[in-house]
Enzyme design. Structure first.
Site, PDB file in Angstrom:
ATOM      1  N   LYS A 108      60.369   6.134  33.125  1.00  0.00           N
ATOM      2  CA  LYS A 108      60.371   7.597  33.050  1.00  0.00           C
ATOM      3  C   LYS A 108      61.180   7.957  31.822  1.00  0.00           C
ATOM      4  O   LYS A 108      62.371   7.667  31.747  1.00  0.00           O
ATOM      5  CB  LYS A 108      60.983   8.213  34.306  1.00  0.00           C
ATOM      6  CG  LYS A 108      60.933   9.730  34.255  1.00  0.00           C
ATOM      7  CD  LYS A 108      61.727  10.395  35.368  1.00  0.00           C
ATOM      8  CE  LYS A 108      62.137  11.773  34.878  1.00  0.00           C
ATOM      9  NZ  LYS A 108      63.048  12.446  35.804  1.00  0.00           N
ATOM     10  N   GLY A 150      67.632  20.389  38.231  1.00  0.00           N
ATOM     11  CA  GLY A 150      68.682  20.774  39.173  1.00  0.00           C
ATOM     12  C   GLY A 150      68.807  22.271  39.414  1.00  0.00           C
ATOM     13  O   GLY A 150      69.722  22.716  40.088  1.00  0.00           O
TER      14      GLY A 150
END
Lengths: 256, 340
Positions: free
Chosen positions: A95, A156
């Site tokens: 990733k 987040g």
């Protein structure tokens, strides 16, 4: 769903950071039914290979590991972290995150394309964390990416899908590329919305890890992803401006 | 060994002079048991991860991020420390967040109890040097803090007054000890017998400021870089602590210090002028559930897995461990559920 030739049934990918304990992390992964988990290398003692205890714990969970380059701010850092990850976890999957801005953790899309090109030539299977920009997405595909992971909202932030129009356009523009919403989800309804848009999967971490009860939240996300996917497959009705009565009006007895 | 004979004839060895070992030894000694402590290092000091601890006795703050059991056990420790260590400061804890992260404060409050909301004036009344810095705060009046290094020395002194010696530079394994009962309080070194133990790295800094004062620990919430500042007196502050799933014991990384010192600067720019006295890193011994264990295997009782709650939990665990020693039928692993 197929990522780089690997057939998967779960459409929820889970990050492994910030859980109250490894035990709760394990229970959350089970509850989410995720088959892929992401693991950050940089933060957890990458350079000195000191995260071994935690990494072996993750390896023993029996799920597929997608190492990430979280926290890398340059092409060079990201590329060397990817190499370390390949060696440590024995996988060509990576990733790819190249962070461009410290406050929003927005990807540096220029660095991302460059790093993707280098890593693809090196035989990596890249999952790039990108924006919904179509031109960047084209460049990433040209660089050799076969999966794209646009953000829902800043990492987040729990904001859900920030740019619905852009994400819908991306889905329409790349009907055959596996698209994963990565980052910014806070609620299961956000995940369901992503799946209803026709996205192939969602990747999240904080929304589960920092919930008061991560295990329950993991299961809630699993159900939402399933519901959203099912709704997409069931061809949902289009919104309209006027009421469309579900029972005929004409010929009804006039009671007033 | 028989329970019917006087417990005074029981010979007990505690391995490890960190907070777990010293509290266990003291609890046993106070019950009239003949204890000795052995420690592989040459003295109380940085060889034990207790040396780098924050020393916050903050069970209610911990409840916001750990399982409730840690808070419930920790509450019982505050009185124990107060009675045995006069340096225990009972001034509570202040929790603040920058304006842009106020949602963190709401979330923190939702997950815990025994706090009061403070406005700007309330914060200024408690900590005058933080006046005008934060609009809202949470005050946990029942919490306390201590200086871990002084507390360890005080425990050693109390032990000495009860006739308990600490034999330094003595590295023995539990099975090699000749005592009737052995308390294994070795922390991460105990992984030879507790293979599930892992180290979780924590990094800290000690600074001294001549223009900034605090009366109590202050926690600054931030989604990525939470910070606590514990006053140690004479202008010295301990800044902590990172938490990395890494077993590198150090040296401290530039990134971690940027985060810790940056957060301190965000707490108050005056800390930008502070002197750096010390940087430290050590490994917290943790089990997969990050909860402590007291378990018994034959004559060995293991007290371990205190993670980031050494000073908060050690006194209660010591009492559980002492119970284990005095009860011949105690042979089951004390799962965390049993602590309730």
């Amino acid at each position: 769903m197929d990522f780089y030739g690997v057939e998967l049934s779960s459409r929820l990918l889970l990050g492994t950071a910030r859980y109250p304990s490894p035990k709760i992390l394990e229970a959350a992964i089970r509850a989410s039914r995720a088959e892929i988990v992401t693991v950050s290398l940089r933060r957890e003692g990458g350079e000195q290979r000191a995260g071994q205890a935690f990494w072996s714990f993750i390896r023993e969970l029996g799920v597929r590991i997608l190492p990430n380059t979280a926290g890398c701010h340059s092409v060079k850092e990201a590329v060397s972290t990817a190499h370390m990850a390949r060696e440590l976890f024995g996988t060509t999957w990576i990733k790819l995150e190249v962070i461009g801005e410290a406050d929003t953790l927005q990807p540096d899309v220029f660095g991302l394309v460059e790093a993707a090109r280098i890593l693809a030539e090196d035989g990596f299977d890249i999952f790039p964390y990108t924006t919904e920009d179509l031109v960047v997405a084209e460049r990433l595909l040209e660089a050799g990416c076969r999966v794209l992971m646009p953000w829902g909202a800043p990492i987040g932030s729990a904001r859900g899908l920030n740019n619905l129009f852009g994400l819908r356009a991306m889905r329409a523009h790349f009907p055959d590329v596996p698209l994963v919403i990565d980052a910014g989800l806070g609620l299961p309804s956000h995940a369901a919305a992503a799946m209803e848009l026709g996205y192939d999967a969602v990747l999240l971490n904080t929304a589960v890890a920092e919930a008061g009860d991560p295990v329950r939240m993991a299961e809630a996300f699993a159900l939402a992803v399933e519901a959203g996917r099912m709704a997409h497959a069931a061809s949902p009705m289009e919104p309209r401006d006027m009421a469309a009565p579900s029972t005929p009006v004409v010929g009804k007895a006039q009671l007033t | 060994m028989s329970r019917s004979s006087s417990s005074a004839v029981l010979r007990v060895t505690v391995i490890g002079a960190g907070v777990a070992g010293l509290t266990t030894a003291l609890v046993l000694a106070e019950r009239g048991i003949a204890v000795e402590v052995v420690e592989r290092n040459a003295g109380l000091g940085p060889g034990s991860c207790s040396w780098h601890a924050g020393g916050m006795l903050a069970p209610w703050c911990e409840m916001a991020s750990t399982e409730a059991i840690v808070g419930r056990l920790g509450v019982q420790s505050i009185a124990w420390w107060r009675e045995r260590f006069p340096g225990t400061v009972s001034e509570g804890t202040l929790v603040v967040a920058p304006a842009r992260d106020l949602v963190e404060l709401d979330r923190f409050a939702r997950r815990t109890e025994r706090y009061n909301w403070l406005d700007e004036a309330g914060i200024a009344a408690l900590e005058p040097d933080l006046a005008d810095r934060f609009r809202k705060g949470l005050y946990f009046p029942d919490e306390a803090h201590l200086d871990p290094r002084l507390a360890l020395a005080a425990l050693a002194e109390r032990l000495a007054s009860l006739g308990v010696a600490i034999r330094f530079e003595t590295d023995i394994l539990p099975e090699a000890a000749t005592a009737d009962l052995v308390f294994d309080c070795r922390g991460l070194s105990g992984r030879t017998d507790m293979p599930a133990l892992r180290g979780v790295c924590g990094e800290m800094a000690m600074i001294r400021s001549r223009s900034f004062a605090l009366s109590r620990p202050v926690r600054l919430l931030h989604p990525r870089l939470p910070l606590y500042v514990v006053p140690r007196g004479e202008g010295v502050f301990m800044l902590g602590a990172t938490m990395l799933e890494s077993e590198a014991r150090g040296p401290v990384s530039v990134r971690s210090m940027l985060e810790l010192l940056g957060a301190a600067f965000a707490l108050h720019p005056a800390l930008g002028e502070a002197e750096i006295l010390e940087l430290g890193a050590d490994l917290r011994p943790a089990l997969p559930d990050n909860l402590p264990r007291v378990e018994r295997a034959g004559r060995v009782i293991r007290v371990n897995g205190l993670f980031r709650h050494g000073f908060l939990l050690a006194p209660v665990l010591a009492q559980i461990a002492a119970g284990a020693a005095l009860d011949p039928h105690f042979n089951t692993e004390l799962a965390h559920a049993n602590f309730a």
